[in-house]
Structures are given as C-alpha cells and as structure tokens.
Write an enzyme that holds these catalytic residues in place. Structure first.
Site, mmCIF file in Angstrom:
data_model
loop_
_atom_site.group_PDB
_atom_site.id
_atom_site.type_symbol
_atom_site.label_atom_id
_atom_site.label_comp_id
_atom_site.label_asym_id
_atom_site.label_seq_id
_atom_site.Cartn_x
_atom_site.Cartn_y
_atom_site.Cartn_z
ATOM 1 N N LYS A 77 0.703 3.506 2.745
ATOM 2 C CA LYS A 77 1.940 3.060 2.483
ATOM 3 C C LYS A 77 2.533 3.191 1.075
ATOM 4 O O LYS A 77 3.675 3.441 0.754
ATOM 5 C CB LYS A 77 2.130 1.436 2.790
ATOM 6 N N GLU A 96 -1.105 3.028 -7.344
ATOM 7 C CA GLU A 96 -1.899 3.374 -6.392
ATOM 8 C C GLU A 96 -1.812 4.591 -5.592
ATOM 9 O O GLU A 96 -2.516 4.958 -4.844
ATOM 10 C CB GLU A 96 -2.229 2.162 -5.515
#
Length: 324
Positions: free
Chosen positions: A189, A281
């Site tokens: 995601k 991330e």
C-alpha cells in the site's frame, strides 16, 4: 498491565498514548539517549509528535535493561522494517520467553526478502508473534480519534486475550489468523500511495487516483496468490488491506502519498530523500519487493514503474503512462 514499546518514533509514541488509558505502566524505549531525555523532560516527543503530551504513566527510557527487566504483558516492536533485525538481535538476551511480540513494522527486508513476522520468528522463535497493522495515522491515534486495526497471529486464544486488554472505545482491534495477507497489504500500500501521490501532484484527477487504487489492489492480490494459494477475502477487503490502502492513497497526511505528490510537482527525488527525517516506507520496500516478484515470477506493473522511477532513472512522464 505493563507494556513496553520498542521504538520511539511517531507511531510508537502514538501507540503509547493510546494505550496509556488501559495500562498501569508503559515503557517507551528509544536508542538515542538525548532524544529520550528530551521526551522525559518535556513530556512530549518534540522530534516526531511535538503537539501531544505524554501521560504520566508513560516512562521514556534509552536503557534496554531497564525496560525489559520485568515481565511485560506484551512488547510492541515499532521500528522500520529495515531496522527490525538489528533491534531483535539487540534485545534477544533481554526478552522473557513466551512474552507476546506485536510487530508494527510494514514492508519487506532487503536481501532476505522476508516479511517482518518472519524476521522476528527467526531470531526470537520462543515468543508468540503478532502483526499489528491497519489504517492508523500516528497523529490521529495520539489525538484519541477512532480507528480500527488488526492483530494477526496464529494463536487466536492469546490474540483475543490481548485484544480484550488493549482495545478501548476509540482504539479498536480485531483479530485475524492471516498474518501473511495482512503483511502483504501493509507492504504494497505504501508503494501504491507513492503512485497515487504522483497522479495527484500532476493534477490528473480523482478518477485516475481511484483507477490506481483498484490496480494496486490487484497487485496485492497477485503477490498474495503467489505466496499463498488460498486467499482470505476478509483480509483483502478488511482494514489491513483495503482500509489501509484507501487511507494511505487519498491524503497527504500519508508520508508516502505526499512524497509522490512532490514528485508529481517536479521536486527532485534524491534531494527529497536526503532531507526526510522520517523513513518513506514505500521507497525502502519497493526494491526488495521487485526482487521478490522476480523470484516468484510474477508481474507487479505499478510497483515496477515506481521502482524504475526511483532507481533506474525512468522519466516521470513514462512512469505516469505506465501507471495509468
């Protein structure tokens, strides 16, 4: 109930604040002594969550001996995935066996291509391991705004017991056995959010963003199928996959999406990465993800396009045409 949180970044600090109402004592550990002294003195994490005061029962510390000297109800690991192995090795001799470990890390480790739970189980095999994941911005958790996240692990009895102890009216936790599916959603995601940010930064409209989200969901499903023959539909459409994907891809409160927006607006990628104080991330995950995809012989078009943009000097215009 006593809880120790290893990792005093924005999320670790927010979780400490959220759990302070239901725990008698919370240790908040960070490696940097100066930073932890600042938190102790100011009762705020000025570096990551400067506007939120820490309740009195949160005890900041940089001493691993101090925070792990007694038994804990659970230990929460709240560090980036690329730092998780180092943390586990560092605390290996201090953690009591059978103490549940709750992992907040999202991503895939470089070189080993392992997910967070696999890293922890390798180093600390005698501790029950769970993934704590879902749509949960640190600032909203710290502000006591409602959220629902997932606790995923093999031992349902222990997991349910932890949920009953840790949930409150605004911080709700639901159980899942699907550790792998939850981690796949959490990893991909962030990369999809970078893509959505690029589309937003280029002012290409909400329709295009929705299209990228839908395609991103397909890539989550592709990796999930390659790693596990049986797909758990409730994982895919639940908080940890669909919920977290929508949240991360639709607001610039997301570091990954805001990074993508800046790229779409013409900012220099390398300069941005050098200036960031917090880890993006999606950037650190996309390289091991593409290596894993090659190993599994699967295609992840959006993730591959973001990888090529970040690491192969592919043009922004070409990347956008591939994403759409």
């Amino acid at each position: 109930m006593k809880i120790t949180i290893l990792g005093a970044g924005s999320f670790g600090t927010a979780i400490a604040i959220a759990l302070s109402s239901i725990s008698t004592s919370i240790n908040l550990w960070g490696r940097n002594h100066t930073d932890m002294q600042s938190i102790t003195i100011n009762r705020k994490n000025l570096k990551y969550l400067p506007t939120y005061e820490l309740p009195d029962n949160i005890i900041p510390s940089s001493s691993i001996d101090e925070v792990l000297s007694d038994h804990n109800t659970c230990i929460i690991l709240a560090v980036p995935t690329q730092q998780l192995r180092t943390l586990c090795l560092y605390v290996q001799q201090h953690i009591f066996e059978q103490t549940p470990l709750l992992i907040c890390s999202k991503g895939i480790e470089n070189i080993s291509l392992k997910f967070p739970s696999e890293i922890v189980k390798e180093i600390l095999p005698n501790n029950p391991t769970y993934i704590l994941s879902g749509p949960s911005f640190a600032k909203e958790i710290a502000a006591n705004l409602p959220c629902t996240i997932v606790l995923a692990g093999e031992n349902e009895v222990l997991g349910t017991s932890l949920i009953n102890k840790m949930s409150n009216k605004t911080f709700k936790i639901v159980y899942s056995k699907d550790t792998l599916g939850v981690q796949i959603g959490a990893a991909l995601k962030n990369i999809i959010a970078i893509a959505c940010g690029i589309i937003t930064g280029k002012n290409l409209g909400n329709n295009a963003v929705a299209s990228v989200i839908a395609k991103g969901m397909e890539e989550i499903k592709t990796l999930y199928t390659a790693k596990n023959e049986t797909i758990n539909l409730s994982t895919l459409i639940g908080p940890s996959c669909l919920g977290d994907l929508i949240l991360t891809c639709t607001t610039t409160h997301s570091r990954n999406m805001s990074f993508g927006v800046a790229i779409g607006q013409g900012e220099d990628i390398n300069k941005m990465l050098n200036k960031k104080s917090e880890i993006i991330e999606g950037v650190s995950t996309v390289k091991p993800l593409i290596s894993l995809a090659e190993k599994l012989n699967i295609e992840l078009p959006i993730c591959t396009s973001i990888y090529n943009l970040l690491y192969k000097n592919v043009s922004l215009d070409k990347t956008i045409s591939e994403i759409l």
